[in-house]
Enzyme design. Sequence first.
Site, PDB file in Angstrom:
ATOM      1  N   GLY A   1     -43.072  60.833 -23.532  1.00 36.37           N
ATOM      2  CA  GLY A   1     -41.763  61.165 -23.149  1.00 36.37           C
ATOM      3  C   GLY A   1     -41.046  61.924 -22.764  1.00 36.37           C
ATOM      4  O   GLY A   1     -41.354  63.240 -24.362  1.00 36.37           O
TER       5      GLY A   1
ATOM      6  N   ARG B   1     -46.774  59.732 -18.487  1.00 33.47           N
ATOM      7  CA  ARG B   1     -48.218  58.563 -20.012  1.00 33.47           C
ATOM      8  C   ARG B   1     -49.638  58.745 -20.295  1.00 33.47           C
ATOM      9  O   ARG B   1     -49.871  57.984 -20.423  1.00 33.47           O
ATOM     10  CB  ARG B   1     -47.141  57.079 -20.449  1.00 33.47           C
ATOM     11  CG  ARG B   1     -45.825  57.864 -21.133  1.00 33.47           C
ATOM     12  CD  ARG B   1     -45.264  56.984 -22.164  1.00 33.47           C
ATOM     13  NE  ARG B   1     -43.907  56.835 -21.584  1.00 33.47           N
ATOM     14  CZ  ARG B   1     -43.220  57.392 -22.626  1.00 33.47           C
ATOM     15  NH1 ARG B   1     -43.760  57.696 -24.127  1.00 33.47           N
ATOM     16  NH2 ARG B   1     -42.152  57.379 -23.100  1.00 33.47           N
TER      17      ARG B   1
ATOM     18  N   ASP C   1     -47.227  61.217 -30.853  1.00 34.59           N
ATOM     19  CA  ASP C   1     -48.514  60.307 -31.374  1.00 34.59           C
ATOM     20  C   ASP C   1     -49.887  59.959 -30.774  1.00 34.59           C
ATOM     21  O   ASP C   1     -50.753  60.299 -30.630  1.00 34.59           O
ATOM     22  CB  ASP C   1     -48.294  59.178 -32.832  1.00 34.59           C
ATOM     23  CG  ASP C   1     -47.627  57.963 -31.557  1.00 34.59           C
ATOM     24  OD1 ASP C   1     -46.766  58.061 -30.627  1.00 34.59           O
ATOM     25  OD2 ASP C   1     -47.280  56.866 -32.079  1.00 34.59           O
TER      26      ASP C   1
ATOM     27  N   THR D   1     -41.130  64.176 -30.724  1.00 32.23           N
ATOM     28  CA  THR D   1     -40.362  62.913 -30.170  1.00 32.23           C
ATOM     29  C   THR D   1     -38.878  63.042 -30.951  1.00 32.23           C
ATOM     30  O   THR D   1     -38.181  63.194 -31.814  1.00 32.23           O
ATOM     31  CB  THR D   1     -41.024  61.843 -30.752  1.00 32.23           C
ATOM     32  OG1 THR D   1     -40.165  60.472 -30.848  1.00 32.23           O
ATOM     33  CG2 THR D   1     -41.594  62.444 -32.179  1.00 32.23           C
TER      34      THR D   1
ATOM     35  N   ASP E   1     -37.381  60.130 -31.373  1.00 29.29           N
ATOM     36  CA  ASP E   1     -38.074  58.872 -32.666  1.00 29.29           C
ATOM     37  C   ASP E   1     -37.921  59.251 -33.905  1.00 29.29           C
ATOM     38  O   ASP E   1     -37.967  58.592 -34.801  1.00 29.29           O
ATOM     39  CB  ASP E   1     -38.793  58.383 -32.028  1.00 29.29           C
ATOM     40  CG  ASP E   1     -39.118  57.579 -30.400  1.00 29.29           C
ATOM     41  OD1 ASP E   1     -37.572  57.556 -30.178  1.00 29.29           O
ATOM     42  OD2 ASP E   1     -39.685  56.549 -30.102  1.00 29.29           O
TER      43      ASP E   1
ATOM     44  N   ASP F   1     -40.367  59.387 -35.640  1.00 24.61           N
ATOM     45  CA  ASP F   1     -41.496  58.744 -36.329  1.00 24.61           C
ATOM     46  C   ASP F   1     -42.579  59.084 -36.266  1.00 24.61           C
ATOM     47  O   ASP F   1     -43.341  58.355 -36.989  1.00 24.61           O
ATOM     48  CB  ASP F   1     -41.300  57.538 -35.595  1.00 24.61           C
ATOM     49  CG  ASP F   1     -41.559  57.042 -34.182  1.00 24.61           C
ATOM     50  OD1 ASP F   1     -42.375  58.853 -33.339  1.00 24.61           O
ATOM     51  OD2 ASP F   1     -41.614  56.660 -33.608  1.00 24.61           O
TER      52      ASP F   1
ATOM     53  N   ARG G   1     -38.237  53.456 -30.830  1.00 25.10           N
ATOM     54  CA  ARG G   1     -39.037  52.568 -30.432  1.00 25.10           C
ATOM     55  C   ARG G   1     -38.765  51.883 -32.375  1.00 25.10           C
ATOM     56  O   ARG G   1     -38.175  50.787 -32.400  1.00 25.10           O
ATOM     57  CB  ARG G   1     -40.089  53.341 -30.461  1.00 25.10           C
ATOM     58  CG  ARG G   1     -41.686  52.754 -30.414  1.00 25.10           C
ATOM     59  CD  ARG G   1     -41.691  53.013 -28.703  1.00 25.10           C
ATOM     60  NE  ARG G   1     -42.554  54.032 -28.431  1.00 25.10           N
ATOM     61  CZ  ARG G   1     -42.853  54.076 -27.401  1.00 25.10           C
ATOM     62  NH1 ARG G   1     -42.378  53.615 -26.785  1.00 25.10           N
ATOM     63  NH2 ARG G   1     -43.310  55.225 -26.825  1.00 25.10           N
TER      64      ARG G   1
END
Length: 355
Positions: free
Chosen positions: A10, A72, A103, A125, A127, A129, A171
């Site tokens: 993304g 992706r 990741d 990201t 996120d 994460d 996510r």
Amino acid sequence: MKIGVLTGGGDCPGLNAVIRAAVRKGIFHYGDQFVGFLEGWRGVVDNRTMELDLQAVAGILPRGGTILRTSRTNPGKRPDGLDRCIEMLRQNGIDVLIAIGGDDTQSVALKLHERGARIVGVPKTIDNDLSGTDFCFGFDTAVSIATEAIDRVHTTAEAHNRVMVVEVMGRDSGWIAIYSGIAGGADVILIPEHPFDIDDIAERLRQRHTRGRYFSIVVVAEGARASKELASQHVTSSKLDEFGHVRLGGIGNELAAEIEQRTGFETRAVVLGHIQRGGSPTAFDRVLATRYGIGAIDMVHAGESGCMVALRGTRIISVPMAEALGKTRVVDEDLIRVAEGLQHPTGEEVAGSGS
Ligand code: F6P
């Protein structure tokens, strides 16, 4: 050296800042030459490239998205995908590839490194994460956008005596939710790390309203789930992408309906979606992305491979890619305690406190 660059997964504000920094430092200090692979790993598999010179990176620092575009694509899903990547890197005369991504992108990078390609990773990201680094660029921008949205939702909630539920991305982690929820003074913050009980949430809102407050703000991460009803994650599409992810979303609207039904308070939901990912990066993300770009090119010239640039405290360091993979970095318990510390226990609310 001839260096390849790609952006995968993304998109994320700050990608262009990384590309610009790597290209400028590489050309100015090391005399490097750069090739951009288009649309993530798809560009390597299909050999679609663009020249990355000083002209190509001029003026891109504040721009969202990525001049290399992204996808992706997972070469590991094609029979000869990984071998083809190795061959295309060889055909293009690439000495080292800089893979900017989360990741999924780093997992492919590691596989190619294990097959002999030289690869340096840059973590990306919204996120936040990714393990191995304290912060990913793009996260600060997403949090700023979500916080501004929460501030705006606040005034309309207040004007209408409503409960407003704001669904944010992230996510399987609640970083965006907890940061924007704290920054925006949310009354309830729901994250995937802690399944919630809807009856409890409804009771907390009822209590707040009996203390004289007449509106409330709930921030919910897209991956949050309840312990009983709504116990599975909400998905807008169960079709898996090439890395095996479903598309999350929809908890906000469901939760709003459940809250309204239990409390009788008029409730609305807002889904922020891709607005959190678009547009110009914050100053923090521009600086972090620039430091990552510079760090990556220095790692390339230090002879590293299979490593990822990372932020540890205030320092830019190199970590093995394997350290970043395999486990989602979940929200720190310390931060959860900060959010909990702001919750009114029960009883009288101190005038002027809360949102
Ligand atoms: O990983 C970044 C992210 O924005 C997640 O927060 C979200 O779940 C997902 O990507 C959305 O992906 P897409 O852009 O493919 O809809």
